[in-house]
Structure formats: C-alpha cells, structure tokens
Motif scaffolding. Structure first.
Motif, PDB file in Angstrom:
ATOM      1  N   VAL A 106      56.645   1.372 -12.651  1.00  0.00           N
ATOM      2  CA  VAL A 106      56.642   1.054 -14.083  1.00  0.00           C
ATOM      3  C   VAL A 106      55.263   0.544 -14.455  1.00  0.00           C
ATOM      4  CG1 VAL A 106      57.643  -0.346 -15.912  1.00  0.00           C
ATOM      5  CG2 VAL A 106      59.089   0.473 -14.038  1.00  0.00           C
ATOM      6  N   THR A 161      51.862   8.606 -19.190  1.00  0.00           N
ATOM      7  CA  THR A 161      51.833   7.158 -18.949  1.00  0.00           C
ATOM      8  C   THR A 161      50.568   6.758 -18.199  1.00  0.00           C
ATOM      9  OG1 THR A 161      53.081   7.426 -16.880  1.00  0.00           O
ATOM     10  CG2 THR A 161      54.349   6.994 -18.898  1.00  0.00           C
ATOM     11  N   ASP A 187      58.457  -8.776 -23.176  1.00  0.00           N
ATOM     12  CA  ASP A 187      59.823  -8.966 -23.654  1.00  0.00           C
ATOM     13  C   ASP A 187      59.974 -10.422 -24.100  1.00  0.00           C
ATOM     14  OD1 ASP A 187      62.834  -7.850 -23.446  1.00  0.00           O
ATOM     15  OD2 ASP A 187      62.776  -9.941 -22.785  1.00  0.00           O
ATOM     16  N   LYS A 197      67.677  -2.534 -16.800  1.00  0.00           N
ATOM     17  CA  LYS A 197      67.945  -2.805 -18.213  1.00  0.00           C
ATOM     18  C   LYS A 197      69.398  -3.190 -18.456  1.00  0.00           C
ATOM     19  CE  LYS A 197      66.986  -0.849 -22.771  1.00  0.00           C
ATOM     20  NZ  LYS A 197      66.428   0.332 -23.490  1.00  0.00           N
ATOM     21  N   LYS A 212      69.965  -6.836 -17.507  1.00  0.00           N
ATOM     22  CA  LYS A 212      68.886  -7.726 -17.948  1.00  0.00           C
ATOM     23  C   LYS A 212      69.369  -9.143 -18.230  1.00  0.00           C
ATOM     24  CE  LYS A 212      66.085  -8.727 -21.992  1.00  0.00           C
ATOM     25  NZ  LYS A 212      65.719  -8.342 -23.362  1.00  0.00           N
ATOM     26  N   ILE A 216      53.711  -2.711 -19.662  1.00  0.00           N
ATOM     27  CA  ILE A 216      54.492  -2.493 -20.879  1.00  0.00           C
ATOM     28  C   ILE A 216      54.388  -3.716 -21.783  1.00  0.00           C
ATOM     29  CG2 ILE A 216      56.132  -0.887 -19.855  1.00  0.00           C
ATOM     30  CD1 ILE A 216      57.975  -3.153 -19.279  1.00  0.00           C
ATOM     31  N   VAL A 259      62.878  -3.836 -17.173  1.00  0.00           N
ATOM     32  CA  VAL A 259      62.786  -2.407 -17.489  1.00  0.00           C
ATOM     33  C   VAL A 259      63.613  -1.584 -16.503  1.00  0.00           C
ATOM     34  CG1 VAL A 259      61.212  -0.431 -17.556  1.00  0.00           C
ATOM     35  CG2 VAL A 259      60.564  -2.575 -18.644  1.00  0.00           C
ATOM     36  N   ARG A 260      63.483  -1.891 -15.241  1.00  0.00           N
ATOM     37  CA  ARG A 260      64.177  -1.107 -14.224  1.00  0.00           C
ATOM     38  C   ARG A 260      65.657  -1.451 -14.111  1.00  0.00           C
ATOM     39  NH1 ARG A 260      60.550  -1.232  -8.882  1.00  0.00           N
ATOM     40  NH2 ARG A 260      62.561  -0.564  -8.047  1.00  0.00           N
ATOM     41  N   MET A 309      58.872  -8.532 -16.173  1.00  0.00           N
ATOM     42  CA  MET A 309      58.904  -7.424 -17.132  1.00  0.00           C
ATOM     43  C   MET A 309      59.339  -6.139 -16.442  1.00  0.00           C
ATOM     44  SD  MET A 309      58.238  -8.328 -20.186  1.00  0.00           S
ATOM     45  CE  MET A 309      58.196  -6.620 -20.676  1.00  0.00           C
ATOM     46  N   GLU A 310      58.821  -5.929 -15.248  1.00  0.00           N
ATOM     47  CA  GLU A 310      59.232  -4.752 -14.473  1.00  0.00           C
ATOM     48  C   GLU A 310      60.718  -4.807 -14.162  1.00  0.00           C
ATOM     49  OE1 GLU A 310      58.149  -2.557 -10.208  1.00  0.00           O
ATOM     50  OE2 GLU A 310      56.978  -4.281 -10.904  1.00  0.00           O
TER      51      GLU A 310
END
Length: 362
Positions: free
Chosen positions: A185, A150, A191, A219, A222, A188, A216-217, A212-213
């Motif tokens: 993170v 990454t 979304d 999920k 969300k 990315i 992702v963290r 966005m973070e």
C-alpha cells in the motif's frame, strides 16, 4: 537498281527490322538494365538526327551529301516514330515500379532492447539515494511498470520505509514481493481516526503510517482494530513501539484479532492496580489470548488472597506470560487454630508480614 529503288527498299526493310529488334532483344535478354537500353536508344537517335541533317544538306546543295545517308533518310522517320511508344512504355514501367514502392508504408521500427531495459529516472534516483544494488533496481523498475497508476504513492512510501531501514536493499526486496502479490500500500491520505490516535498517544510518524496501512488493508475490521489497539496503548509505557508491534501482528496474519481488555480492565479497577501491574496484566492477556478467561480467573484467586494486589500480580506475571501453569493459591488458614474467619493472606504476603511483626516486637 537505281537510287530511287534503294530508299524504298530501305524504307521497307528498316522499319520492320528495327521495329522487331527491340522486342527480340528484350525477349532474349530480359535482365538487361533499362538505363543501358535508354542510353543506347538515345545514341541511335542522335546518329539518325545527324544523318537527317546530312540528307537535307545534300538535297539543298546538290550532290554534296553522302549517298548512303540519303538512302537511309527514307527509313529513319518511321523508326524514330516507333521509338517514343517504346520509350513511353519504359518510362511507364519505371514509373509504375517507382509508384508501387511508395504505396506501402515501411513498418514501424521494433523497440530496441535498450529502450525496454531503460530504468525510470525516478526509480533510478531512489536506487542511488539508498545505494541499492542494480539488480534490485531493475526488478523494481519492472514491477513499477505494472503499477503506473500508483507510482507516485508507491515511491513516496518506499522513501518513507527505506529511510528507517538498517538494510534498505533487504527491505526493498520484501516490499517488491508485496507489490508483486498485491499487498503493498503506497502513501495515502491520513485517516481522521488514526490521526486522533496518533495525537492522543504521541505516536511517531512512521507508526502513524503503519496504522494507515492497517486501516486500508483491513478496512472491514477498521473500527475493531483501532479500538483494541487503543485499549492496549493505555497500559503500555512505550505506545509507539507497542502500536508498531500490534499493527505488524495484524498485517502479517499472526493473529486474526487483538484480545479484548474489557475483563482485564475490570480487574484493574477492582483491585486498584498500579501502573506496572496494569502493564503486566495487559501483557498476560496478549500472550494468553487463547485461554484468557481461565487465566484471568486464576489471577483473581491470587489477588483475593493478597494484601498487596499490585505486588502479587507482578510476581505471578512472568510464569503466566511464559505459558506456564500457575497453581491455585493455598486455602486461608484459621487464625489462632480455631474461631471464625481465617488468615486471608497469601503465603507470600503472610511471610512478608510476619517478618515485619517480628521486627516490631524487637
């Protein structure tokens, strides 16, 4: 006795004696240099060849040759015949020694400390761009070695967050800690739900990245997180700042979830609260999420006794936000001391109205 006997004697003596000497010499001095032995033998061979030539010359020319050389002539060939095997053995020994040295490949060189400590050029570039202290660049470099899959996303995210930091070095230390505990993170792909929210409230790019973070963290949460954030953004004057604050609370574990504003929205509609009053009510719900139901019930009581609900809400908001206990409003007094119905006004609103009535009479 005669010359005829000497060659025979020498012929018998020399081969045995000379044949035994190399073995004896090698046995006595095992550490003798093989090259020195070869040179000595080559010198002896040269001397023997000269002696042979002298002998041949004496036989052809009569008595012109040296008698001693003639006597040695009979013994030389056997000695010479014994030398090649010895030389061959030496050569074989040397060849075997040489051959054995090429059979085992040398071990690969151990990596030097300089190569282990070498800083990745892209990490170094980031450090130079933000003027990061060298010790933190080294630590980042060690951390990135464990996150090579990454690396590109991580560095892109670091550029994004450090660019807005007052102290890039200080923030980098925090992000390195997040990397080491697996909470960081990288940048990315956007979304679609986050992008919709960003367009609706005109959120800044860094706020969108923060959301966005979040998705992702968290999920699994969300949908709920984004719905609650959207609720709160409807009633604040600075959506970008509020989105950053709310996302930060969720990401840092200050709250497990944001409070639902459905009950507060019903109050906003019933009492037709203005924009300022709605913003205050949202803040009350956020700060008093633990006892939200009780607080909203008390808010209703105060709004029921007021002729200006928006003004009343703004007056009682501060003590509620600060966690103070708000007393119930006083009972409605009867108008004229008797009769049905009473004064439905809150004392604060009544005092204000009384002042206006006095002014009208004047």
């Amino acid at each position: 006795s005669g010359p005829g006997g000497m060659p025979g004697m020498m012929g018998g003596m020399m081969p045995g004696m000379m044949g035994g000497m190399p073995g004896g010499m090698m046995g006595m001095r095992p550490m003798m240099n093989p090259m020195m032995m070869m040179m000595g033998m080559m010198a002896q061979a040269a001397m023997m060849a000269k002696a042979k030539e002298a002998q041949d010359g004496g036989q052809d020319g009569g008595s012109g040759g040296n008698p001693m050389m003639a006597m040695m002539g009979g013994g030389m060939p056997p000695m010479m015949g014994g030398m090649p095997p010895m030389m061959g053995g030496m050569g074989g020994g040397m060849g075997g020694s040489a051959g054995s040295s090429y059979q085992a490949a040398p071990p690969p060189p151990a990596p030097s400390k300089e190569s282990e400590d070498e800083i990745d050029p892209e990490v170094r570039e980031l450090g130079d761009f933000f003027n990061i202290e060298d010790r933190w660049i080294k630590r980042l470099n060690e951390t990135m070695k464990k996150r090579m899959h990454t690396k590109e996303q991580d560095l892109a995210k670091l550029y994004e967050v450090l660019e807005r930091a007052r102290s890039p070095t200080g923030l980098l230390t925090v992000k390195i800690g997040e990397m080491e505990c697996g909470m960081f993170v990288g940048k990315i792909k956007p979304d679609k739900d986050v992008e919709r929210l960003a367009r609706k409230f005109k959120l800044d790019d860094h706020v969108t990245s923060r959301l966005m973070e979040l998705v992702v963290r968290r999920k699994a949460q969300k949908d709920e997180d984004l719905d609650r954030i959207e609720q709160h953004l409807r009633y604040c004057k600075r959506p970008s700042a509020m989105a950053t604050l709310l996302a930060g609370k969720l990401l840092e574990g200050e709250v497990d979830e944001l409070p639902d504003l459905a009950e507060a929205e019903a109050i906003m509609q019933k009492y037709k609260l203005d924009e300022d009053a709605r913003s205050k009510l949202r803040e009350i719900v956020e700060k008093r999420a633990a006892d939200k139901t009780e607080i909203l019930a008390k808010v209703r009581k105060h709004l029921d006794t007021s002729s200006n609900a928006s003004s009343m809400l703004c007056k009682i908001a501060r003590p509620l936000i600060d966690g103070e206990t708000l007393p119930d409003p006083p009972d409605r007094p009867n108008r004229g001391g008797g009769g049905k119905g009473g004064d439905s006004m809150n004392p604060v609103a009544r005092d204000s109205k009384g002042g206006r009535d006095d002014g009208d009479r004047r």
